[in-house]
Write a protein that holds these residues in place. Structure first.
Motif, mmCIF file in Angstrom:
data_model
loop_
_atom_site.group_PDB
_atom_site.id
_atom_site.type_symbol
_atom_site.label_atom_id
_atom_site.label_comp_id
_atom_site.label_asym_id
_atom_site.label_seq_id
_atom_site.Cartn_x
_atom_site.Cartn_y
_atom_site.Cartn_z
ATOM 1 N N ARG A 1 0.874 -1.188 0.000
ATOM 2 C CA ARG A 1 0.000 0.000 0.000
ATOM 3 C C ARG A 1 0.902 1.226 0.000
ATOM 4 N NH1 ARG A 1 -2.628 -2.807 4.175
ATOM 5 N NH2 ARG A 1 -1.699 -1.377 5.676
ATOM 6 N N PHE A 2 1.677 1.343 -1.080
ATOM 7 C CA PHE A 2 2.693 2.392 -1.100
ATOM 8 C C PHE A 2 2.090 3.706 -1.588
ATOM 9 C CE2 PHE A 2 6.727 4.447 -2.107
ATOM 10 C CZ PHE A 2 7.484 4.030 -1.030
ATOM 11 N N PRO A 3 2.349 4.791 -0.874
ATOM 12 C CA PRO A 3 1.799 6.079 -1.309
ATOM 13 C C PRO A 3 2.536 6.591 -2.542
ATOM 14 C CG PRO A 3 3.172 6.349 0.646
ATOM 15 C CD PRO A 3 3.150 4.885 0.346
ATOM 16 N N VAL A 4 1.820 6.720 -3.643
ATOM 17 C CA VAL A 4 2.427 7.154 -4.905
ATOM 18 C C VAL A 4 1.731 8.421 -5.390
ATOM 19 C CG1 VAL A 4 2.866 6.515 -7.323
ATOM 20 C CG2 VAL A 4 2.987 4.770 -5.523
ATOM 21 N N GLU A 5 2.530 9.370 -5.776
ATOM 22 C CA GLU A 5 1.940 10.620 -6.261
ATOM 23 C C GLU A 5 1.327 10.367 -7.634
ATOM 24 O OE1 GLU A 5 4.495 13.996 -5.841
ATOM 25 O OE2 GLU A 5 3.133 15.303 -6.955
ATOM 26 N N GLN A 6 0.103 10.818 -7.813
ATOM 27 C CA GLN A 6 -0.626 10.606 -9.064
ATOM 28 C C GLN A 6 -0.384 11.787 -10.000
ATOM 29 O OE1 GLN A 6 -2.391 7.599 -9.371
ATOM 30 N NE2 GLN A 6 -1.232 7.270 -7.477
ATOM 31 N N PRO A 7 -0.684 11.595 -11.273
ATOM 32 C CA PRO A 7 -0.500 12.687 -12.243
ATOM 33 C C PRO A 7 -1.196 13.980 -11.803
ATOM 34 C CG PRO A 7 -1.038 10.639 -13.394
ATOM 35 C CD PRO A 7 -1.150 10.356 -11.924
ATOM 36 N N ASP A 8 -2.336 13.832 -11.138
ATOM 37 C CA ASP A 8 -3.067 15.048 -10.727
ATOM 38 C C ASP A 8 -2.544 15.632 -9.424
ATOM 39 O OD1 ASP A 8 -3.864 13.305 -8.808
ATOM 40 O OD2 ASP A 8 -6.013 13.545 -9.118
ATOM 41 N N GLY A 9 -1.432 15.094 -8.936
ATOM 42 C CA GLY A 9 -0.846 15.676 -7.728
ATOM 43 C C GLY A 9 -1.327 15.030 -6.441
ATOM 44 N N SER A 10 -2.407 14.289 -6.510
ATOM 45 C CA SER A 10 -2.875 13.616 -5.311
ATOM 46 C C SER A 10 -1.986 12.392 -5.029
ATOM 47 C CB SER A 10 -4.328 13.169 -5.508
ATOM 48 O OG SER A 10 -4.366 12.140 -6.486
ATOM 49 N N VAL A 11 -2.156 11.829 -3.855
ATOM 50 C CA VAL A 11 -1.373 10.645 -3.485
ATOM 51 C C VAL A 11 -2.319 9.455 -3.299
ATOM 52 C CG1 VAL A 11 0.043 9.605 -1.689
ATOM 53 C CG2 VAL A 11 0.479 11.960 -2.405
ATOM 54 N N ALA A 12 -2.018 8.366 -3.948
ATOM 55 C CA ALA A 12 -2.852 7.168 -3.795
ATOM 56 C C ALA A 12 -1.965 5.986 -3.449
ATOM 57 C CB ALA A 12 -3.626 6.892 -5.087
ATOM 58 N N GLU A 13 -2.535 5.052 -2.689
ATOM 59 C CA GLU A 13 -1.764 3.876 -2.321
ATOM 60 C C GLU A 13 -1.807 2.844 -3.443
ATOM 61 O OE1 GLU A 13 -3.320 2.561 1.398
ATOM 62 O OE2 GLU A 13 -2.047 3.948 2.517
ATOM 63 N N GLN A 14 -0.658 2.299 -3.789
ATOM 64 C CA GLN A 14 -0.593 1.296 -4.840
ATOM 65 C C GLN A 14 0.153 0.068 -4.344
ATOM 66 O OE1 GLN A 14 0.191 4.509 -8.340
ATOM 67 N NE2 GLN A 14 0.855 2.416 -8.781
ATOM 68 N N ASP A 15 -0.123 -1.050 -4.946
ATOM 69 C CA ASP A 15 0.611 -2.269 -4.606
ATOM 70 C C ASP A 15 1.884 -2.312 -5.446
ATOM 71 O OD1 ASP A 15 1.700 -4.756 -4.281
ATOM 72 O OD2 ASP A 15 -0.202 -5.818 -4.372
ATOM 73 N N LEU A 16 3.002 -2.072 -4.810
ATOM 74 C CA LEU A 16 4.286 -2.057 -5.524
ATOM 75 C C LEU A 16 5.097 -3.313 -5.207
ATOM 76 C CD1 LEU A 16 5.491 1.660 -5.265
ATOM 77 C CD2 LEU A 16 4.096 0.560 -7.009
ATOM 78 N N SER A 17 4.426 -4.366 -4.792
ATOM 79 C CA SER A 17 5.198 -5.539 -4.373
ATOM 80 C C SER A 17 5.901 -6.195 -5.574
ATOM 81 C CB SER A 17 4.313 -6.541 -3.625
ATOM 82 O OG SER A 17 3.146 -6.825 -4.378
ATOM 83 N N ASP A 18 5.293 -6.145 -6.746
ATOM 84 C CA ASP A 18 5.990 -6.669 -7.926
ATOM 85 C C ASP A 18 7.241 -5.848 -8.212
ATOM 86 O OD1 ASP A 18 4.368 -8.846 -8.574
ATOM 87 O OD2 ASP A 18 2.938 -7.566 -9.645
ATOM 88 N N GLU A 19 7.078 -4.544 -8.150
ATOM 89 C CA GLU A 19 8.223 -3.661 -8.380
ATOM 90 C C GLU A 19 9.325 -3.950 -7.352
ATOM 91 O OE1 GLU A 19 5.159 -2.879 -8.595
ATOM 92 O OE2 GLU A 19 4.821 -1.637 -10.369
ATOM 93 N N LEU A 20 8.911 -4.132 -6.092
ATOM 94 C CA LEU A 20 9.893 -4.370 -5.039
ATOM 95 C C LEU A 20 10.656 -5.667 -5.304
ATOM 96 C CD1 LEU A 20 11.171 -3.623 -2.342
ATOM 97 C CD2 LEU A 20 9.268 -4.721 -1.178
ATOM 98 N N ALA A 21 9.917 -6.712 -5.669
ATOM 99 C CA ALA A 21 10.583 -7.983 -5.962
ATOM 100 C C ALA A 21 11.561 -7.803 -7.124
ATOM 101 C CB ALA A 21 9.544 -9.054 -6.291
#
Lengths: 371, 371, 371, 371
Positions: free
Chosen positions: B88-108
């Protein structure tokens, strides 16, 4: 459950240990809730056998007020713990000399005369033997294990050990920067005549570079080589923790373990020997510090107070359910009991194939012998 | 034993706990002896997922020098432990807001790209879930349990608990004389949202008169009655230890346990509520003290350092023998392992029929409910 | 105020003392705020004179990050404090032997070559002599007094003393119950070769029954008589605190004070001598404990950290106002300075007519000689 | 010196402070050596004025045995310190209500009836006013200053302050790593209603980033700006130490100082206010911890025990030389006295132009207002 007990006595024997007062408090509070009357025998068993030697009352009435606020205090409100083995009691003879006599019958009679229905004996190996002897004479006795060295069999831990290990660790922590600033080897001698629990745990906790245990006869050459290896890596200090009863291979100090308690401390123990040995072998400045006496006193740690409270309450619980002739023990999840007769003469040594020793090896700590 | 591993990484997650550095040191020293290269991921997983947020290198090379002398230090040399849940990683969205995303694939993928053959994840319940997720993506992962509250299942103790309990006990020790001199009731709130281990052990160690646990919904009237009973006996102060997650019967504070971590502390937790409640019911001056934040820091106790060292060495040992996907655990005599998948969502609560609770009752400590 | 300084160096000399890091931190933080660049010379002056002996950089750049979080740590981030007297520097000769040479000119030149506008030298008597020598060669030098023994003249206290006294007191506290339970006399040897500040303060704080200072040649017979008097009153243990440099009347140990530092510790110091002497005279079991090495390390007390911070900031302040060639000092209400030339060779001994000695006498503590 | 005194009494008033027992012990031991008989009045002056309220003897005979081993214990063996102002004593009226009456004449008469030749009163500002009142009624009275806050005038230090500062420092030390791992601002509220000695010394010792004192009305905006500056440098946690009586400029909390003792703690003091204020201004997570109650108890530090012993011995010495109506004081090198009449209502505040405040500024610590 009803119990025929209405009056019990507590005695503490052997050396000082942090947590004795917490045991006494727990016994008194839980016995009092059962309506029992509690008494404390002062100065080991001297309070009964040689009341004249005690300053004031030889037996103390112990109620909730008497044990108020004592749980965190070191020592014992029952005075000296090291006197009064009733099986070898020093008695003045008609000719003025002093000879040891077996007064265990007298002691059992005195307990009955005082109306004690049961006895809680807090002590080590020796005290459990006394307790077992009194059990054999018909007294209801329950033992509570006490050994800072943590070497009593049948129980995974006893009170006092955690406090002693914690203070030894605090002392070694302090020695690191000093040894470092002087490029010295510090040899730290800790308690442990037959088992190296304190040395192993304090050494591991405090980042010692070598740990020498009674369980592993050590090769001083290996210790010196480990120090030389550090030196070559630019780490110019080293901390060696050695248990009082550790011995070099070849046995030149085999007499240490056999010596009277405290003798090594007095004559120059293994720490002083190792200081000289390592100085000669490494050419570095070596210093030894003997922590022995410092490890018996002090306010008990939270961990030791909890163990002490559990043991004290358990001793009363055991008596209340009509059991006796046993020592209470600590297992992983619960309190147990073991017959007093099985306790004597058994030493719980550090298992060399156990996880903690393995951890020490894997961290690169020199244990004085090849694995 | 040969092992295909040559490069590992360590990550620490969740809150601060005394002993984290001792775990890191043990992992690094024992892995280095096997010839492995060690790295530390900074700020939870941020060091990989959001390297820009770290000050300096996001991944640290850890060799023996890097972990020299850190075993007795609180905190962690890997920085913040509380950020970077990759699921549930906080990622900045194109519109400037922050949303949580699953970055577990990226992490692996990042772990593989860095050449990490295995990962040691030190953390609590949540971190073990992350570890299990990464295991599911093909990484060799081993978990090391961390929870000051001591409420992780499958292990009889974790590092941090002993230090926290010891400091809580030291604090309560100090409050006794002050409460006594002012004839006050002191309510001491300690950590423990779901399990009352700290409250029970510190309360028992420090001679508390009432101990309130999450496991036993309490009746404030019983607590007030216990205090009144003391008062009637001329003991005009009382110490009440209450776990953060303890609840009065009837549920008026059932929301506490559900609140976000730390919320109770912030909004006025159970301690403040109880202070008011007991003042109203007993007519005595009551004061509450919240120890929460003080219990996470500090130099780890000797006991915690030993557990931490054993866990760190065990994690490497587990990987070296080709095992993964497990968390290391402490049993009575040895280190064990449990599959990561079995850890999540299991809380180890204080057993109400266990010996320690029984001891508290037998010592006359009010537990807030009839036995 | 403008100051021509833009680059300074810090050196620490002499033995380890709790608070060194707090001084370094204070110097760096306050100098940095003035826009100065700070450097630390490692291993006494070795970092400049024998850079090859240092592991890594011989001179460290010290900015706010470098001193972050070091204030509470024992030791010094500048490494060994005990090497590198430039006035008697060990230099390898062409024939392979080592001879001491005066490298103070070289040192002054090296400081200039490095662009150091000023030097802060933290150390004792000897370091102040070096500082004064460098001042004579045209360097701007300011000294910061350091002596655990508290025996530097011109300053009412130095950092390290309070920590050492506090730990000595904690150790003696622990010995009370143990001595009591064994009916023993404990002889506790503490640091203090020329002045008995630690012995006096720790002995008074910990309730010692006799305190022996270098300032008062003692009569062992009086000490034994004091112990016998206690015994007759039923108090069967006694605590004797003896400073390393205390001497019996008649001078049998007059050589102690003249010995090389630490020699007494190594050969069996006054503590061991007194143990034997008192055992012979009283017939009681006596034991000695040497605390020396334990008193130099450890996290500095709050009091010592405050003194250290004040000294560090004052050293920078002194330089900023264009003063040099002085040592900073602590007076009752404020920081002062004294010319370096006046510091050397002056020892601040315990005043025998002072209030603290008088207090000891009035409490009935035996000082080894009639008042 | 001969003295007409043969019988004295000791009373302790005001809040708990570490070192009270050490004062009592010193008074008793030194008075006993002069052949005087000592008594302790229990529960402030309640032991004489309302003996029925004391559990057991209202006045205790104090000899060497009674004070054996109490020097290192917190609290006071004379029981509650906070009751029994004889000038406003709560007396039950015929109608059942309670009204305050001036019982100082009665108290003086009771002292005479008991045969007390002199009185040692240990306490703060208020107790010294009582002492002065009794002096006015012809009693020989000597005062011993007691204030943890260190804010009594005429003495450079009192016992209790060092212990409180040391424990506050230990607490803040623990909060550093936790705040760091969570990127939080920790606001630590310490004692100090009128003077900020504890905040200043503990904050300086523990590396606080802002210290707010009653002596300097603070601008929360400056504190927030200092935190933001740290944040911009990548240091994402901050520690703010605030004295209980510190006030924001503009006076929104001017009522705090006027509140009843402890009121700020109870209602949500300056710490909670500042937590909210800084959270709003910085957008960071802020947490407050109130240390108040924790700072009064505990075993006194070595430093405090020495001060306490000196004060106790000095009080007896003063009486022995025929002086009375004074409070003993500590100056740089010696003990002095000051007339009781000059003590009342004088607060020793932190001097803003003193060296310690200057040091804090030079280290870059935010003091809440421009210098």
């Amino acid at each position: 459950m009803t119990s025929p007990i209405s009056r019990i006595a507590i005695a503490t024997g052997g050396g000082d240990a942090p947590g004795l007062n917490a045991v006494i408090r727990a016994v008194v509070l839980s016995a009092t809730r059962l309506g029992w009357e509690c008494h404390g025998i002062r100065d080991g068993f001297n309070g009964l056998l040689a009341p004249g030697q005690c300053d004031g009352d030889p037996v103390l009435r112990l109620d909730a007020s008497a044990v108020h606020g004592i749980g965190h205090l070191g020592g014992t409100i029952l005075g000296s713990t090291s006197r009064g083995n009733p099986m070898r009691f020093p008695v003045e003879q008609p000719d003025g000399s002093v000879a040891e006599q077996d007064l265990s019958d007298e002691l059992a009679a005195l307990c009955r005369a005082r109306g004690f229905d049961a006895l809680v004996v807090v002590g080590g190996d020796g005290s459990m033997a006394i307790a077992d002897c009194l059990r054999g004479k018909g007294l209801a006795v329950v033992g509570v294990p006490k050994t800072i060295d943590n070497d009593l069999d049948h129980t995974i831990q006893t009170f006092g050990f955690d406090t002693a290990t914690g203070f030894a660790t605090a002392c070694i922590d302090r020695l690191h920067t000093t040894a470092d600033s002087q490029h010295r080897v510090m040899v730290v001698e800790v308690m442990g005549r037959y088992a190296g629990w304190i040395a192993l745990h304090a050494g591991l906790a405090a980042g010692a570079h070598a740990i020498l245990l009674p369980e592993i006869p050590f090769d001083p050459g290996l210790v010196a080589a480990a120090i030389a290896r550090r030196d070559a890596q630019g780490r110019r200090h080293a901390i060696v923790v050695v248990a009082e009863g550790a011995q070099p291979q070849g046995g030149r100090r085999m007499l240490v373990a056999a010596a009277a308690p405290g003798r090594a401390e007095r004559l120059g123990g293994i720490g002083a020997w190792l200081e000289a040995e390592l100085a000669a072998r490494t050419g570095k400045e070596c210093r030894s510090v003997v922590l022995g006496h410092l490890l018996r006193g002090g306010s008990p740690s939270a961990c030791d107070r909890v163990i002490a409270a559990r043991f004290g309450a358990a001793a009363v619980r055991v008596l209340a359910r009509g059991e006796a002739g046993v020592m209470v023990t600590l297992a992983e999840h619960d309190i147990g009991t073991v017959p007093l007769a099985e306790v004597a003469g058994r030493t719980r040594r550090v298992p060399l194939d156990g996880d903690t020793v393995r951890t020490a090896r894997e961290l690169g700590i020199c244990l004085g012998a090849e694995a």
